[in-house]
Scaffold this motif. Structure first.
Motif, PDB file in Angstrom:
ATOM      1  N   ARG A  65      34.759  80.160 -21.876  1.00 19.78           N
ATOM      2  CA  ARG A  65      34.651  78.723 -21.552  1.00 19.78           C
ATOM      3  C   ARG A  65      35.454  77.915 -22.572  1.00 19.78           C
ATOM      4  O   ARG A  65      34.978  76.938 -23.158  1.00 19.78           O
ATOM      5  CB  ARG A  65      33.196  78.249 -21.538  1.00 19.78           C
ATOM      6  N   ALA A  67      37.373  75.426 -24.603  1.00 21.93           N
ATOM      7  CA  ALA A  67      37.413  73.968 -24.494  1.00 21.93           C
ATOM      8  C   ALA A  67      38.789  73.406 -24.842  1.00 21.93           C
ATOM      9  O   ALA A  67      39.047  72.222 -24.632  1.00 21.93           O
ATOM     10  CB  ALA A  67      36.357  73.348 -25.407  1.00 21.93           C
ATOM     11  N   GLU A 139      33.265  74.262 -17.139  1.00 20.12           N
ATOM     12  CA  GLU A 139      34.292  73.577 -17.917  1.00 20.12           C
ATOM     13  C   GLU A 139      35.134  74.592 -18.675  1.00 20.12           C
ATOM     14  O   GLU A 139      34.628  75.345 -19.509  1.00 20.12           O
ATOM     15  CB  GLU A 139      33.638  72.597 -18.895  1.00 20.12           C
ATOM     16  N   TRP A 141      39.285  74.871 -20.388  1.00 20.30           N
ATOM     17  CA  TRP A 141      40.563  74.200 -20.601  1.00 20.30           C
ATOM     18  C   TRP A 141      41.567  74.601 -19.526  1.00 20.30           C
ATOM     19  O   TRP A 141      41.605  75.754 -19.074  1.00 20.30           O
ATOM     20  CB  TRP A 141      41.151  74.574 -21.967  1.00 20.30           C
TER      21      TRP A 141
END
Length: 298
Positions: A65, A67, A139, A141
């Protein structure tokens, strides 16, 4: 999410799986040392190394995940960070080419065609597993700045389909005989056009995109085989700031219109086939299309 998708996350994941099986089959039949005509400078081994690394990178981003941007080499084992920090300063395309070299020796050590095909297929399976576990809204990137894991599903489907086409073209199949799924190709065409018109796209696609700035010139792309209820028409405007994707209800007349099956549009847009050889209908100023294709990185 950055847009509403008509094609489900599950369908995209299943599409990556089915395309990866076809891709692996083509790789089993290809000579690892044979040049890939649609990827200048690459052999089949280069293509396999790229695919393994691309799937592994995307799977790593989704699994963790991430970011923020994490460079692909971070997921490929103990590599010299200082070396890769210097390599990235040369630009994304140069970085990717250098990174492929890291896995070429591994591809050679795998031995037979079956082992090499399973190497790529296993990496694709890892990506699909990560995408299914994350779901579309996790979520993660991505270069659009929004869209989460669903971005990486569309990205994976495009990569798998286009490189499957590379392998089949290498084996002698005619471009119009490379049958890509219509619904998946609609998603891939949309994804590609959004990618090359997104803010900051130049960082990934190279300085050639600067030449696509303009004063209102326009290109329309229309998929003729989209399932009912799925939007399959896109208008790209060349503005002084660069190319942008117009809103879906913009019905202005385009300088050039390209219509055909979504799979054929995808192969054209990804420069796997030339405009005059593609199974598409081009009306209007062909030079606009040729200029676009000449300045968008493969």
């Amino acid at each position: 999410m950055y847009e509403v998708y008509e094609i489900s996350h599950d369908r995209i994941c299943a599409g990556i799986e089915s395309e990866a099986v076809l891709l692996a089959d083509a790789l089993r039949r290809a000579d690892p040392a044979q040049p890939v005509g649609t990827c200048p400078g690459w052999t089949t081994n280069h293509l396999m190394a790229h695919l393994f690394q691309a799937f592994t990178w995307a799977a790593g981003l989704v699994e963790t995940r991430a970011a923020a941007f994490v460079a692909p080499h971070a997921f490929l084992g103990p590599l010299d960070e200082e070396r890769w920090a210097k390599q990235q300063s040369g630009g994304w395309a140069e970085y990717v080419d250098a990174l492929i070299g890291v896995s070429l020796d591994e591809a050679d050590r795998l031995g037979g065609a079956e082992a090499r095909a399973r190497w790529v297929l296993g990496a694709a399976g890892k990506l699909v597993a990560a995408l299914r576990d994350a779901g579309p809204d996790a979520e993660v990137w991505n270069s659009f700045g929004a869209g989460g894991a669903r971005f990486w599903a569309s990205w994976g489907a495009l990569e798998t389909a286009v490189h499957r086409a590379d392998a089949e073209l290498l084996l002698g199949r005619a471009p119009d005989a490379v049958r890509l799924a219509g619904d998946l190709s609609v998603d891939s065409v949309r994804f590609w056009l959004r990618a090359v018109t997104a803010p900051g796209a130049e960082a990934f696609f190279g300085p050639g995109l600067r030449a696509l700035a303009g004063s209102g010139e326009s290109l329309r792309f229309r998929a003729t085989d989209a399932p009912d209820g799925i939007a399959a028409e896109w208008l790209v405007l060349r503005t002084p700031e660069g190319p942008v994707l117009a809103s879906g209800d913009d019905d202005r007349r385009a300088g050039v219109t390209v219509a055909g099956r979504a799979g054929d549009l995808l192969l054209l847009l990804k420069r796997r086939v030339a405009p005059r050889e593609a199974a598409v209908e081009v009306t209007g100023d062909l030079r606009l299309l040729e200029h676009w294709l000449a300045n968008v990185m493969v």
